[in-house]
Structure formats: structure tokens, C-alpha cells
Design a protein around this motif. Structure first.
Motif, PDB file in Angstrom:
ATOM      1  N   UNK A 196       0.850  -1.161  -0.018  1.00 54.32           N
ATOM      2  CA  UNK A 196      -0.200   0.150   0.099  1.00 54.32           C
ATOM      3  C   UNK A 196       1.020   1.156  -0.211  1.00 54.32           C
ATOM      4  N   UNK A 197       1.979   1.120   0.280  1.00 56.94           N
ATOM      5  CA  UNK A 197       2.816   2.930   1.315  1.00 56.94           C
ATOM      6  C   UNK A 197       4.160   2.535   1.313  1.00 56.94           C
ATOM      7  N   UNK A 198       4.636   3.327   0.806  1.00 54.91           N
ATOM      8  CA  UNK A 198       6.067   3.475   1.782  1.00 54.91           C
ATOM      9  C   UNK A 198       6.875   5.041   1.283  1.00 54.91           C
ATOM     10  N   UNK A 199       7.682   5.281   2.403  1.00 59.31           N
ATOM     11  CA  UNK A 199       7.876   6.631   2.013  1.00 59.31           C
ATOM     12  C   UNK A 199       9.751   6.776   2.500  1.00 59.31           C
ATOM     13  N   UNK A 200      10.637   7.512   1.718  1.00 59.35           N
ATOM     14  CA  UNK A 200      11.575   8.200   1.799  1.00 59.35           C
ATOM     15  C   UNK A 200      11.887   9.338   2.195  1.00 59.35           C
ATOM     16  N   UNK A 201      11.330   9.939   3.034  1.00 62.40           N
ATOM     17  CA  UNK A 201      12.340  10.983   2.881  1.00 62.40           C
ATOM     18  C   UNK A 201      11.217  11.920   2.622  1.00 62.40           C
ATOM     19  N   UNK A 202      10.985  12.760   1.918  1.00 59.35           N
ATOM     20  CA  UNK A 202      10.065  14.007   1.225  1.00 59.35           C
ATOM     21  C   UNK A 202       9.122  12.796  -0.024  1.00 59.35           C
ATOM     22  N   UNK A 203       9.654  11.226  -0.236  1.00 59.88           N
ATOM     23  CA  UNK A 203       8.701  11.234  -0.956  1.00 59.88           C
ATOM     24  C   UNK A 203       8.081   9.988  -0.769  1.00 59.88           C
ATOM     25  N   UNK A 233       2.308   5.701  -2.941  1.00 60.80           N
ATOM     26  CA  UNK A 233       1.275   4.841  -2.440  1.00 60.80           C
ATOM     27  C   UNK A 233       0.828   3.575  -4.212  1.00 60.80           C
ATOM     28  N   UNK A 234       0.511   2.147  -3.588  1.00 57.21           N
ATOM     29  CA  UNK A 234       0.219   1.505  -4.932  1.00 57.21           C
ATOM     30  C   UNK A 234      -2.178   0.803  -4.136  1.00 57.21           C
ATOM     31  N   UNK A 235      -2.173   0.950  -5.780  1.00 58.30           N
ATOM     32  CA  UNK A 235      -3.376  -0.260  -5.689  1.00 58.30           C
ATOM     33  C   UNK A 235      -3.783  -1.077  -6.548  1.00 58.30           C
ATOM     34  N   UNK A 236      -3.049  -2.616  -6.119  1.00 60.36           N
ATOM     35  CA  UNK A 236      -3.049  -3.266  -7.420  1.00 60.36           C
ATOM     36  C   UNK A 236      -4.726  -3.388  -7.699  1.00 60.36           C
ATOM     37  N   UNK A 237      -5.795  -3.150  -6.651  1.00 57.95           N
ATOM     38  CA  UNK A 237      -6.977  -3.470  -7.343  1.00 57.95           C
ATOM     39  C   UNK A 237      -7.452  -1.978  -8.193  1.00 57.95           C
ATOM     40  N   UNK A 238      -7.070  -1.509  -8.256  1.00 56.38           N
ATOM     41  CA  UNK A 238      -7.312  -0.018  -9.391  1.00 56.38           C
ATOM     42  C   UNK A 238      -5.924  -0.048 -10.548  1.00 56.38           C
ATOM     43  N   UNK A 239      -5.140  -0.862 -10.175  1.00 53.00           N
ATOM     44  CA  UNK A 239      -3.850  -0.417 -11.192  1.00 53.00           C
ATOM     45  C   UNK A 239      -3.136   0.538 -11.465  1.00 53.00           C
ATOM     46  N   UNK A 240      -2.741   1.622 -10.248  1.00 50.41           N
ATOM     47  CA  UNK A 240      -2.892   2.835 -10.276  1.00 50.41           C
ATOM     48  C   UNK A 240      -1.669   3.272  -8.999  1.00 50.41           C
ATOM     49  N   UNK A 241      -0.282   3.824  -9.560  1.00 47.64           N
ATOM     50  CA  UNK A 241       0.227   4.201  -8.097  1.00 47.64           C
ATOM     51  C   UNK A 241       0.769   5.696  -8.171  1.00 47.64           C
ATOM     52  N   UNK A 242       1.035   6.646  -7.312  1.00 53.01           N
ATOM     53  CA  UNK A 242       0.809   7.758  -7.187  1.00 53.01           C
ATOM     54  C   UNK A 242       2.419   8.064  -6.104  1.00 53.01           C
ATOM     55  N   UNK A 243       3.211   9.062  -6.880  1.00 54.19           N
ATOM     56  CA  UNK A 243       4.284   9.646  -6.286  1.00 54.19           C
ATOM     57  C   UNK A 243       3.742  10.713  -5.595  1.00 54.19           C
ATOM     58  N   UNK A 244       4.369  10.826  -4.057  1.00 56.22           N
ATOM     59  CA  UNK A 244       3.495  12.436  -3.279  1.00 56.22           C
ATOM     60  C   UNK A 244       5.388  13.045  -3.448  1.00 56.22           C
ATOM     61  N   UNK A 245       5.174  14.416  -3.653  1.00 58.83           N
ATOM     62  CA  UNK A 245       6.216  14.798  -3.736  1.00 58.83           C
ATOM     63  C   UNK A 245       6.094  16.022  -2.482  1.00 58.83           C
ATOM     64  N   UNK A 246       6.856  16.348  -1.166  1.00 57.49           N
ATOM     65  CA  UNK A 246       6.523  17.277  -0.273  1.00 57.49           C
ATOM     66  C   UNK A 246       7.366  18.246   0.273  1.00 57.49           C
ATOM     67  N   UNK A 247       7.585  19.313   0.053  1.00 57.85           N
ATOM     68  CA  UNK A 247       8.124  20.213   0.302  1.00 57.85           C
ATOM     69  C   UNK A 247       9.266  20.755  -0.985  1.00 57.85           C
ATOM     70  N   UNK A 248       8.747  20.849  -1.437  1.00 57.52           N
ATOM     71  CA  UNK A 248       9.135  20.906  -3.429  1.00 57.52           C
ATOM     72  C   UNK A 248      10.931  21.677  -3.238  1.00 57.52           C
ATOM     73  N   UNK A 249      11.727  21.174  -3.992  1.00 56.47           N
ATOM     74  CA  UNK A 249      13.120  22.054  -3.772  1.00 56.47           C
ATOM     75  C   UNK A 249      13.828  21.920  -5.204  1.00 56.47           C
ATOM     76  N   UNK A 250      14.297  22.779  -5.217  1.00 57.30           N
ATOM     77  CA  UNK A 250      14.789  23.178  -7.016  1.00 57.30           C
ATOM     78  C   UNK A 250      15.825  21.907  -7.161  1.00 57.30           C
ATOM     79  N   UNK A 251      16.067  21.124  -6.419  1.00 59.76           N
ATOM     80  CA  UNK A 251      17.199  19.789  -6.996  1.00 59.76           C
ATOM     81  C   UNK A 251      16.016  18.620  -7.596  1.00 59.76           C
TER      82      UNK A 251
END
Length: 114
Positions: free
Chosen positions: A74-81, A84-102
Motif C-alpha cells: 500500500x504505501x512506502x516513504x523515503x524522506x519527502x517522497x 502509494x499503490x492500489x493493485x485493484x485499481x492498477x494505480x500508483x502515485x508519487x507524492x513529493x512534499x516541500x518541493x525544492x529546486x533540486x
């Protein structure tokens, strides 16, 4: 660095599709621009159920792929990243918080074995 009214902007470009065998992977949005400090979500839809996980990569201009996350449940986090994944919906999202120029890069998702 691009500035607009004193606020730095981050541009995130996305690869539209990655095809592997019969699996088709589509990402949205194709590109986006956000201000430094804002959060954003990149979506990845795929066409076939897989027993393997989903991988997220980034590619800086003129460089090779850099591995970010491998998600199998369902979910995995690495720092600001966070992914999430939904195998039923065949969908994943990548969330970026506090975006930086890099964070300006091309982001890719790939379905299959690690």
C-alpha cells in the motif's frame, strides 16, 4: 533557477508512457510547475495486474536513471517522497512534499521485477 515575483519555481517533467512486453504504463500530468515548498502528486496507471512491485525513478537532464522507490504494498516513504499503490485499481502515485529546486527532473514509473 527561475523566479517569479520573488518565489522560486520547480519544474517537473514526466515521461508519458513506458511499455514493457504487454504492460502499458501511463503517467499524468505530462508536466507541471510548482513553487518551492509546495507539494505535488504524480500518477501512474498500468494495464495489467502484476505480482511484482512498481518502481519509481528520476532522471536529471543529461544523466542516467536514479532509483527512488520500489513499492509492493500500500504505501512506502523515503524522506519527502511517498508512494502509494492500489493493485485493484492498477494505480500508483508519487507524492513529493516541500518541493525544492533540486527536485526538477523527469520522473518515471515502471511495473515489473526489481
Amino acid at each position: 533557477m527561475v523566479t517569479c515575483h520573488g518565489a522560486s519555481l520547480v519544474i517537473l517533467y514526466l515521461h508519458l508512457a513506458w511499455v514493457s512486453c504487454l504492460q502499458k504504463v501511463e503517467q499524468s500530468p505530462q508536466s507541471l510547475m510548482i513553487r518551492v515548498g509546495e507539494s505535488t502528486t504524480i500518477n501512474c496507471n498500468y494495464t495489467e495486474t502484476t505480482n511484482d512491485g512498481l518502481q519509481w525513478f528520476r532522471q536529471d537532464p543529461g544523466k542516467g536513471l536514479t532509483f527512488l522507490l520500489y513499492i509492493t504494498s500500500e504505501e512506502k516513504q523515503n524522506g519527502r517522497l511517498k508512494s502509494t499503490i492500489s493493485r485493484k485499481e492498477l494505480h500508483s502515485s508519487l507524492h513529493i512534499t516541500d518541493a525544492q529546486p533540486e527536485d526538477s527532473a523527469t520522473y518515471l514509473c515502471a511495473v515489473g521485477a526489481q
